[in-house]
Design an enzyme around this catalytic site. Structure first.
Site, mmCIF file in Angstrom:
data_model
loop_
_atom_site.group_PDB
_atom_site.id
_atom_site.type_symbol
_atom_site.label_atom_id
_atom_site.label_comp_id
_atom_site.label_asym_id
_atom_site.label_seq_id
_atom_site.Cartn_x
_atom_site.Cartn_y
_atom_site.Cartn_z
ATOM 1 N N SER A 1 35.311 -20.278 -22.346
ATOM 2 C CA SER A 1 36.236 -19.144 -22.292
ATOM 3 C C SER A 1 37.565 -19.552 -21.649
ATOM 4 C CB SER A 1 35.611 -17.964 -21.553
ATOM 5 O OG SER A 1 35.506 -18.204 -20.169
ATOM 6 N N ASN A 2 37.519 -20.415 -20.642
ATOM 7 C CA ASN A 2 38.772 -20.902 -20.066
ATOM 8 C C ASN A 2 39.498 -21.823 -21.033
ATOM 9 O OD1 ASN A 2 39.458 -19.946 -17.301
ATOM 10 N ND2 ASN A 2 37.339 -20.542 -16.901
ATOM 11 N N MET B 1 29.720 -29.356 -17.423
ATOM 12 C CA MET B 1 28.595 -29.383 -16.487
ATOM 13 C C MET B 1 28.037 -30.794 -16.285
ATOM 14 S SD MET B 1 28.711 -26.280 -15.713
ATOM 15 C CE MET B 1 27.249 -26.085 -14.702
ATOM 16 N N HIS C 1 37.169 -23.370 -10.639
ATOM 17 C CA HIS C 1 35.873 -23.045 -10.039
ATOM 18 C C HIS C 1 35.845 -21.576 -9.664
ATOM 19 C CE1 HIS C 1 32.138 -23.743 -7.906
ATOM 20 N NE2 HIS C 1 32.630 -23.056 -6.888
ATOM 21 N N GLU D 1 40.622 -16.037 -13.707
ATOM 22 C CA GLU D 1 40.581 -17.432 -14.158
ATOM 23 C C GLU D 1 41.453 -17.625 -15.389
ATOM 24 O OE1 GLU D 1 36.652 -19.225 -14.541
ATOM 25 O OE2 GLU D 1 35.830 -17.653 -13.248
#
Length: 225
Positions: free
Chosen positions: A15-16, A93, A112, A177
């Site tokens: 999504s970012n 990840m 983050h 974010e």
């Protein structure tokens, strides 16, 4: 204007990454998203990037079990092939080795979902609720060898409400974010970020004024704003 060539590294929906792609669609934005790279072939964000016409690549981390350096070498081959200058981690990840981080020092950013140094690692929203904090948020930082460590570029805070669940708090932070990450990447790509004593300085950044308190004081004799 020559735009900095950026690779966005993802492991999931990204999504970012989508927020960065939307910002980079403006020709005036100082960064070009030249590659979206994932360590998982099933990452949903790859399809979104491809639909936007952005080159994608997969380096399956599961094919390199026990061989982190081999995995990173394969990633760097893709990055070199696309002439990448800046890395933006967006839900990637994997813990990167100190050697990889050193090679990209000052050119790799991460976002983050907490106000670092509070709540590094996973499950940040649940941990924030359990700790009873009144403010939570997100942090964009330069990547260092430690997990969720490195000089901070920018932070955004949201209030933690008594009615919040993990999901509602996460949604409020995620909206910040998506606003903060494109701005921070633009500063780095435009060469406006410098380090002094391990602290980031951003040239010509507009500083915020005032304060944010939650809940607002309402006792007699105390100002509400």
């Amino acid at each position: 204007m020559t735009r900095a060539r950026v690779a966005v590294l993802i492991s999931g929906r990204g999504s970012n990454m989508a927020a960065l792609l939307a910002a980079a669609a403006d020709p005036a934005y100082p960064a070009e998203i030249a590659l979206v790279l994932s360590n998982r072939a099933d990452a949903a964000g790859l399809a979104h990037a491809a639909a936007r016409g952005v080159p994608t690549a997969v380096v399956e981390s599961r094919a390199f079990r026990g061989d982190r350096q081999g995995f990173e070498a394969a990633m760097e081959a893709e990055l070199a092939r696309h002439d990448i200058r800046i890395l933006a981690l967006a839900g990637f990840m994997r813990v990167l080795t100190a050697g990889f981080v050193a090679r990209w020092e000052g050119r790799m950013v991460n976002i983050h979902p907490s106000l670092l140094p509070a709540f590094p690692g996973l499950d940040t929203h649940a941990r924030a609720l359990a700790a009873g904090v009144r403010l939570h948020g997100c942090t964009v930082h330069l990547v260092s060898a430690g997990v969720d460590e490195g000089p901070i570029l920018a932070q955004a805070a949201v209030p933690v409400l008594d009615s919040d669940t993990e999901g509602s708090l996460a949604a409020r932070v995620l909206a910040e974010e998506h606003r903060l990450y494109p701005a921070a990447l633009a500063w780095l790509a435009a060469g406006r970020v410098s380090l002094a004593g391990g602290v980031v300085r951003i040239a010509d950044a507009r500083g915020a004024t005032g304060s944010l308190a939650n809940p607002l004081p309402a006792a007699p004799g105390l100002s509400k704003g």
